[in-house]
Design a protein around this motif. Structure first.
Motif, PDB file in Angstrom:
ATOM      1  N   THR A   1      12.746  11.908 -23.238  1.00  0.00           N
ATOM      2  CA  THR A   1      13.379  13.186 -22.945  1.00  0.00           C
ATOM      3  C   THR A   1      14.593  13.467 -23.821  1.00  0.00           C
ATOM      4  OG1 THR A   1      14.530  12.052 -21.121  1.00  0.00           O
ATOM      5  CG2 THR A   1      12.563  13.319 -20.564  1.00  0.00           C
ATOM      6  N   SER A   2      15.019  12.493 -24.633  1.00  0.00           N
ATOM      7  CA  SER A   2      16.048  12.778 -25.640  1.00  0.00           C
ATOM      8  C   SER A   2      15.420  13.487 -26.838  1.00  0.00           C
ATOM      9  CB  SER A   2      16.727  11.483 -26.094  1.00  0.00           C
ATOM     10  OG  SER A   2      17.489  10.918 -25.061  1.00  0.00           O
ATOM     11  N   CYS A   3      14.212  13.068 -27.209  1.00  0.00           N
ATOM     12  CA  CYS A   3      13.506  13.685 -28.332  1.00  0.00           C
ATOM     13  C   CYS A   3      12.765  14.951 -27.917  1.00  0.00           C
ATOM     14  CB  CYS A   3      12.524  12.687 -28.946  1.00  0.00           C
ATOM     15  SG  CYS A   3      13.316  11.234 -29.692  1.00  0.00           S
ATOM     16  N   ALA A   4      12.376  15.052 -26.658  1.00  0.00           N
ATOM     17  CA  ALA A   4      11.689  16.243 -26.141  1.00  0.00           C
ATOM     18  C   ALA A   4      12.344  16.640 -24.826  1.00  0.00           C
ATOM     19  CB  ALA A   4      10.198  15.966 -25.947  1.00  0.00           C
ATOM     20  N   PRO A   5      13.533  17.248 -24.888  1.00  0.00           N
ATOM     21  CA  PRO A   5      14.266  17.592 -23.663  1.00  0.00           C
ATOM     22  C   PRO A   5      13.525  18.604 -22.801  1.00  0.00           C
ATOM     23  CG  PRO A   5      15.663  17.746 -25.634  1.00  0.00           C
ATOM     24  CD  PRO A   5      14.254  17.631 -26.101  1.00  0.00           C
ATOM     25  N   SER A  45      16.264  22.477 -18.176  1.00  0.00           N
ATOM     26  CA  SER A  45      17.543  21.775 -18.086  1.00  0.00           C
ATOM     27  C   SER A  45      18.453  22.128 -19.254  1.00  0.00           C
ATOM     28  CB  SER A  45      17.305  20.253 -18.061  1.00  0.00           C
ATOM     29  OG  SER A  45      16.540  19.874 -16.941  1.00  0.00           O
ATOM     30  N   GLU A  46      17.878  22.224 -20.457  1.00  0.00           N
ATOM     31  CA  GLU A  46      18.671  22.565 -21.636  1.00  0.00           C
ATOM     32  C   GLU A  46      19.236  23.981 -21.537  1.00  0.00           C
ATOM     33  OE1 GLU A  46      19.482  20.534 -24.372  1.00  0.00           O
ATOM     34  OE2 GLU A  46      18.774  19.069 -22.898  1.00  0.00           O
ATOM     35  N   VAL A  47      18.434  24.912 -21.028  1.00  0.00           N
ATOM     36  CA  VAL A  47      18.902  26.292 -20.882  1.00  0.00           C
ATOM     37  C   VAL A  47      20.048  26.363 -19.881  1.00  0.00           C
ATOM     38  CG1 VAL A  47      18.251  28.585 -20.028  1.00  0.00           C
ATOM     39  CG2 VAL A  47      16.727  27.343 -21.570  1.00  0.00           C
ATOM     40  N   GLU A  48      19.890  25.671 -18.743  1.00  0.00           N
ATOM     41  CA  GLU A  48      20.945  25.691 -17.724  1.00  0.00           C
ATOM     42  C   GLU A  48      22.226  25.042 -18.252  1.00  0.00           C
ATOM     43  OE1 GLU A  48      22.611  26.930 -14.306  1.00  0.00           O
ATOM     44  OE2 GLU A  48      20.587  27.369 -15.059  1.00  0.00           O
ATOM     45  N   SER A  49      22.082  23.941 -18.997  1.00  0.00           N
ATOM     46  CA  SER A  49      23.239  23.289 -19.578  1.00  0.00           C
ATOM     47  C   SER A  49      23.939  24.204 -20.579  1.00  0.00           C
ATOM     48  CB  SER A  49      22.803  21.982 -20.272  1.00  0.00           C
ATOM     49  OG  SER A  49      23.898  21.357 -20.912  1.00  0.00           O
TER      50      SER A  49
END
Length: 219
Positions: A125-129, A133-137
């Motif tokens: 999940t570091s290489c394919a987040p 979650s990324e949008v919310e962050s």
């Protein structure tokens, strides 16, 4: 048979060579979140049997006798000679079991746990987040950045009202307590003198100075 190079960078060896606790145990950890999985303790029976033989020989012939010493040396040699083979066999079994709990990322080659692996992509999940979650962050970071920028603007407006030209007395001349620029000492109540002007050269002299720092004239 599992290759002993697997998990070479993400395991800890808790094996014990001698004594009643002799045995093998390995701990594997996720290279992303550090969650761990342990193989479970496997006793090293040769070492345990050797301990019983050593104690029996000492009781029969005395711990300081040459017979007891020879027996101790013999059983220790037996333990050492079989240790590496037994450990390697146990490690291989542990690796096979650990392979069911970890996944290898096809991009960074890290071994990660189930929660840190994106099975659809074959990546951690570091290489394919996770997109949501990324949008919310990013949304939260945007709010923080905007709020910080506004706070700086407010602080700049407030700074316009701060007297930055008048020299402040930061330490009380009477008791030495910090005044933080107050007109009266918060510790002893003494009034703090404002900076004066040298009668000789006319430069500003810090409060409490006995001599002018510019020309040396007494104040």
């Amino acid at each position: 048979m599992a290759d002993t190079l697997w998990f070479s960078n993400n395991h800890r060896d808790y094996s014990v060579t001698y004594g009643n606790d002799a045995g093998f145990e390995f701990e594997f950890y996720c290279q992303r979140c550090n969650d761990t999985w342990r193989s479970g303790f496997e006793p090293y029976r040769t070492a345990r049997a050797a301990g019983w033989i050593r104690r029996a020989a000492n009781m029969a012939s005395g711990a300081a006798s040459s017979v007891g010493w020879d027996v101790a040396q013999g059983v220790d040699g037996l333990v050492e000679s079989g240790w590496h083979k037994a450990r390697d066999a146990s490690f291989k079994k542990s690796i096979e079991a650990a392979a069911e709990h970890f996944h290898r990322c096809a991009r960074c080659a890290y071994y990660v746990c189930e929660r840190c692996f994106n099975a659809d992509r074959g990546l951690c999940t570091s290489c394919a987040p996770d997109l949501a979650s990324e949008v919310e962050s990013a949304r939260i970071h945007g709010q923080v950045d905007a709020a910080t920028s506004r706070a700086r603007d407010v602080g700049a407006a407030m700074a316009a009202e701060v007297d930055v030209t008048t020299q402040k007395q930061l330490v009380c001349l009477s008791c030495g307590h910090e005044t933080h620029g107050a007109k009266f000492c918060p510790e002893c109540g003494a009034k703090q003198n404002a900076p004066g002007t040298c009668g000789g050269c006319g430069v500003q002299v810090p409060a409490g100075s006995k001599f002018c720092p510019e020309c040396g004239a007494p104040q």
